[in-house]
Design an enzyme around this catalytic site. Sequence first.
Site, PDB file in Angstrom:
ATOM      1  N   PHE A  88       0.920  -1.128  -0.227  1.00 20.23           N
ATOM      2  CA  PHE A  88      -0.084   0.083   0.106  1.00 20.23           C
ATOM      3  C   PHE A  88       0.964   1.205   0.009  1.00 20.23           C
ATOM      4  O   PHE A  88       0.883   2.028  -1.078  1.00 20.23           O
ATOM      5  CB  PHE A  88      -0.887   0.121   1.126  1.00 20.23           C
ATOM      6  CG  PHE A  88      -1.466   1.253   1.649  1.00 20.23           C
ATOM      7  CD1 PHE A  88      -2.106   2.113   0.752  1.00 20.23           C
ATOM      8  CD2 PHE A  88      -1.704   1.563   3.054  1.00 20.23           C
ATOM      9  CE1 PHE A  88      -2.823   3.250   1.124  1.00 20.23           C
ATOM     10  CE2 PHE A  88      -2.098   2.776   3.164  1.00 20.23           C
ATOM     11  CZ  PHE A  88      -2.693   3.757   2.612  1.00 20.23           C
ATOM     12  N   THR A 104       2.100  -9.500   1.193  1.00 15.46           N
ATOM     13  CA  THR A 104       1.166  -8.646   1.196  1.00 15.46           C
ATOM     14  C   THR A 104       0.855  -7.876  -0.040  1.00 15.46           C
ATOM     15  O   THR A 104      -0.032  -7.335  -0.125  1.00 15.46           O
ATOM     16  CB  THR A 104       0.889  -8.003   2.805  1.00 15.46           C
ATOM     17  OG1 THR A 104       2.057  -7.233   2.627  1.00 15.46           O
ATOM     18  CG2 THR A 104       0.736  -8.775   3.743  1.00 15.46           C
ATOM     19  N   GLY A 105       2.066  -7.500  -0.710  1.00 13.14           N
ATOM     20  CA  GLY A 105       1.647  -6.964  -1.686  1.00 13.14           C
ATOM     21  C   GLY A 105       1.211  -7.295  -3.161  1.00 13.14           C
ATOM     22  O   GLY A 105       0.970  -8.668  -3.099  1.00 13.14           O
ATOM     23  N   TYR A 144       5.694  -7.752  15.712  1.00 12.34           N
ATOM     24  CA  TYR A 144       5.395  -6.348  14.756  1.00 12.34           C
ATOM     25  C   TYR A 144       6.154  -5.245  15.667  1.00 12.34           C
ATOM     26  O   TYR A 144       7.307  -4.659  15.341  1.00 12.34           O
ATOM     27  CB  TYR A 144       4.040  -6.132  14.420  1.00 12.34           C
ATOM     28  CG  TYR A 144       4.028  -5.010  13.405  1.00 12.34           C
ATOM     29  CD1 TYR A 144       4.425  -4.929  12.377  1.00 12.34           C
ATOM     30  CD2 TYR A 144       3.391  -3.745  13.987  1.00 12.34           C
ATOM     31  CE1 TYR A 144       4.040  -3.819  11.292  1.00 12.34           C
ATOM     32  CE2 TYR A 144       3.119  -2.532  13.107  1.00 12.34           C
ATOM     33  CZ  TYR A 144       3.849  -2.643  11.931  1.00 12.34           C
ATOM     34  OH  TYR A 144       3.659  -1.696  11.134  1.00 12.34           O
ATOM     35  N   GLN A 147      27.886   3.757  15.342  1.00 12.99           N
ATOM     36  CA  GLN A 147      28.997   2.893  14.776  1.00 12.99           C
ATOM     37  C   GLN A 147      29.704   3.020  13.582  1.00 12.99           C
ATOM     38  O   GLN A 147      30.716   2.974  13.434  1.00 12.99           O
ATOM     39  CB  GLN A 147      28.547   1.470  15.313  1.00 12.99           C
ATOM     40  CG  GLN A 147      29.975   0.500  15.387  1.00 12.99           C
ATOM     41  CD  GLN A 147      29.458  -0.964  15.526  1.00 12.99           C
ATOM     42  OE1 GLN A 147      28.253  -1.428  16.421  1.00 12.99           O
ATOM     43  NE2 GLN A 147      30.297  -2.022  15.191  1.00 12.99           N
ATOM     44  N   THR A 165      -2.406   4.789   8.447  1.00 14.54           N
ATOM     45  CA  THR A 165      -2.466   5.574   7.286  1.00 14.54           C
ATOM     46  C   THR A 165      -3.456   4.532   6.061  1.00 14.54           C
ATOM     47  O   THR A 165      -3.657   3.500   6.380  1.00 14.54           O
ATOM     48  CB  THR A 165      -0.978   5.740   6.486  1.00 14.54           C
ATOM     49  OG1 THR A 165      -0.356   6.741   7.440  1.00 14.54           O
ATOM     50  CG2 THR A 165      -1.284   6.586   5.175  1.00 14.54           C
TER      51      THR A 165
HETATM   52  P1  NAD Z   1       1.780  -3.352   3.205  1.00 15.18           P
HETATM   53  O1  NAD Z   1       1.184  -4.959   3.774  1.00 15.18           O
HETATM   54  O2  NAD Z   1       0.519  -3.221   2.198  1.00 15.18           O
HETATM   55  O3  NAD Z   1       3.072  -3.570   2.360  1.00 15.18           O
HETATM   56  C1  NAD Z   1       4.240  -4.134   2.987  1.00 15.18           C
HETATM   57  C2  NAD Z   1       5.024  -4.709   1.628  1.00 15.18           C
HETATM   58  O4  NAD Z   1       6.181  -5.505   2.168  1.00 15.18           O
HETATM   59  C3  NAD Z   1       4.286  -5.825   0.811  1.00 15.18           C
HETATM   60  O5  NAD Z   1       4.167  -5.663  -0.666  1.00 15.18           O
HETATM   61  C4  NAD Z   1       4.607  -7.059   1.163  1.00 15.18           C
HETATM   62  O6  NAD Z   1       4.809  -8.064   0.381  1.00 15.18           O
HETATM   63  C5  NAD Z   1       6.344  -6.662   1.368  1.00 15.18           C
HETATM   64  N1  NAD Z   1       7.214  -7.534   2.194  1.00 15.18           N
HETATM   65  C6  NAD Z   1       6.638  -7.990   3.249  1.00 15.18           C
HETATM   66  N2  NAD Z   1       7.712  -9.052   3.754  1.00 15.18           N
HETATM   67  C7  NAD Z   1       8.670  -8.936   2.925  1.00 15.18           C
HETATM   68  C8  NAD Z   1       9.801  -9.376   2.954  1.00 15.18           C
HETATM   69  N3  NAD Z   1      10.399 -10.180   4.055  1.00 15.18           N
HETATM   70  N4  NAD Z   1      10.681  -9.136   1.654  1.00 15.18           N
HETATM   71  C9  NAD Z   1      10.202  -8.257   0.950  1.00 15.18           C
HETATM   72  N5  NAD Z   1       9.028  -7.635   0.835  1.00 15.18           N
HETATM   73  C10 NAD Z   1       8.330  -7.871   2.026  1.00 15.18           C
HETATM   74  O7  NAD Z   1       1.807  -2.465   4.363  1.00 15.18           O
HETATM   75  P2  NAD Z   1       1.916  -1.137   4.364  1.00 15.18           P
HETATM   76  O8  NAD Z   1       0.809  -0.179   4.918  1.00 15.18           O
HETATM   77  O9  NAD Z   1       2.284  -0.494   2.714  1.00 15.18           O
HETATM   78  O10 NAD Z   1       3.394  -0.467   5.254  1.00 15.18           O
HETATM   79  C11 NAD Z   1       4.565  -0.507   4.551  1.00 15.18           C
HETATM   80  C12 NAD Z   1       5.297  -0.144   5.717  1.00 15.18           C
HETATM   81  O11 NAD Z   1       5.092   1.132   6.351  1.00 15.18           O
HETATM   82  C13 NAD Z   1       5.651  -1.159   6.649  1.00 15.18           C
HETATM   83  O12 NAD Z   1       6.956  -1.299   7.208  1.00 15.18           O
HETATM   84  C14 NAD Z   1       4.854  -0.984   7.857  1.00 15.18           C
HETATM   85  O13 NAD Z   1       5.233  -1.447   9.277  1.00 15.18           O
HETATM   86  C15 NAD Z   1       5.004   0.643   7.882  1.00 15.18           C
HETATM   87  N6  NAD Z   1       3.893   1.461   8.302  1.00 15.18           N
HETATM   88  C16 NAD Z   1       2.615   1.438   7.876  1.00 15.18           C
HETATM   89  C17 NAD Z   1       1.669   1.986   8.428  1.00 15.18           C
HETATM   90  C18 NAD Z   1       0.105   2.086   7.871  1.00 15.18           C
HETATM   91  O14 NAD Z   1      -0.768   2.772   8.549  1.00 15.18           O
HETATM   92  N7  NAD Z   1      -0.013   1.679   6.469  1.00 15.18           N
HETATM   93  C19 NAD Z   1       1.464   2.545   9.803  1.00 15.18           C
HETATM   94  C20 NAD Z   1       2.928   2.484  10.430  1.00 15.18           C
HETATM   95  C21 NAD Z   1       3.936   1.866   9.801  1.00 15.18           C
END
Ligand code: NAD
Length: 315
Positions: free
Chosen positions: A11, A35-36, A143, A160, A173
């Site tokens: 996302f 999840t992408g 998480y 470091q 978001t």
């Molecule tokens: P999402 O699940 O839509 O996207 C995460 C992406 O990471 C996916 O495309 C998934 O396939 C990929 N992924 C997962 N594990 C992986 C791995 N080991 N190697 C390669 N790719 C991998 O989530 P999002 O909402 O887009 O969140 C993106 C980032 O932002 C995350 O790190 C999340 O913790 C952080 N975040 C998001 C929010 C929010 O509200 N959306 C809030 C706080 C933090």
Amino acid sequence: MRYLITGGAGFLGSNLARKLLEDGHEVLVADNFYTGQKSNIQPFLSNSNFEYIRHDITFPLFVEVDGIYNLACPASPIQYQRFPVQTTKTSVIGAINMLGLAKRLGIRVFQASTSEIYGDPEINPQAESYWGNVNPIGIRSCYDEGKRVAETLFFDYHRQYGLDIRVARIFNTYGPNMDPNDGRVVSNFIVQALTGKPISIYGDGSQTRSFCYVDDLVVGITKLMNCENVTTPVNLGNTNFFTISDLADLVIFLTGSSSQKKFLPLPQDDPKVRQPDTALAKNLLNWSATTELESGLKKTINYFEGLLSKGEIHG
Ligand code: NAD
Ligand code: UDP
Ligand code: UDP
């Protein structure tokens, strides 16, 4: 500039990729598609400045880029709790690999951290100085603690090795390209409302969240990445706050749905309140989230209506 976005098919990553391409940069996405969605990056495939590779960041990655946005990690509770060991590995080993890559190349690396590092906060709103209230052994810990260790690694690589780091603590978001099935509250409520299903409220719906529209967030992310001499973590989010029950009412109103609210058990360790103190982002980046919830929800509802009409959501 040529940027690597890990998690770029997700996302936030796909919305960030669009902004970087619009700004004239080259983008390389590395994603394992846990999840992408391919559909999130499909619009970029004809752009010669865009490339992607299927790659799991828990394994080393050797590419040549000018900057890294490390976003890979499932973000919704249902998804990150499905394979919790993998979630921690993605945050911790993934961070080590991206830090090692940045160190070899001598480039800046951005970490998508989260408001979850504050856990179930005892103070509201949360400023960056707050250390949090996190259960180390609960169902959210993979998480929360994974993201906390990732922050530790970023700051230790900075101390470091003098690595150039940026750490954003992102609050809830929402917007287009959210996965309709990933269980987050905004996508769940909109899809339920559009398909006439009951609106699933966990607990009594009195818990609060602050909701940031994705276009605001990606501006905040890129401003932080491009700001010189910032090493402290920076909260990014909208300072509004709503109860989950209020959100349900607003979604029902905006969709004109006849769905009714249905109250279900509250999951373990679900934070009761969450709201960012964004004074630091305002001071350092001259950034704040300006999209009102109603206006952001309307755009998000349009997006999900589009998926429904294409048969990509099964009601
Ligand atoms: P999402 O699940 O839509 O996207 C995460 C992406 O990471 C996916 O495309 C998934 O396939 C990929 N992924 C997962 N594990 C992986 C791995 N080991 N190697 C390669 N790719 C991998 O989530 P999002 O909402 O887009 O969140 C993106 C980032 O932002 C995350 O790190 C999340 O913790 C952080 N975040 C998001 C929010 C929010 O509200 N959306 C809030 C706080 C933090
Ligand atoms: N790494 C990587 N790509 C690179 C450089 C390093 O994936 O271009 C990985 C490497 O495999 C290592 C990790 O990043 O496991 C940490 O690298 P660092 O140099 O900090 O540690 P070391 O190699 O000394 O263990
Ligand atoms: N929630 C809810 N119904 C749902 C999904 C979530 O009531 O269908 C609640 C959840 O219990 C939490 C809030 O909405 O209190 C936000 O949940 P989400 O999973 O979107 O993100 P979180 O902030 O918990 O990481």
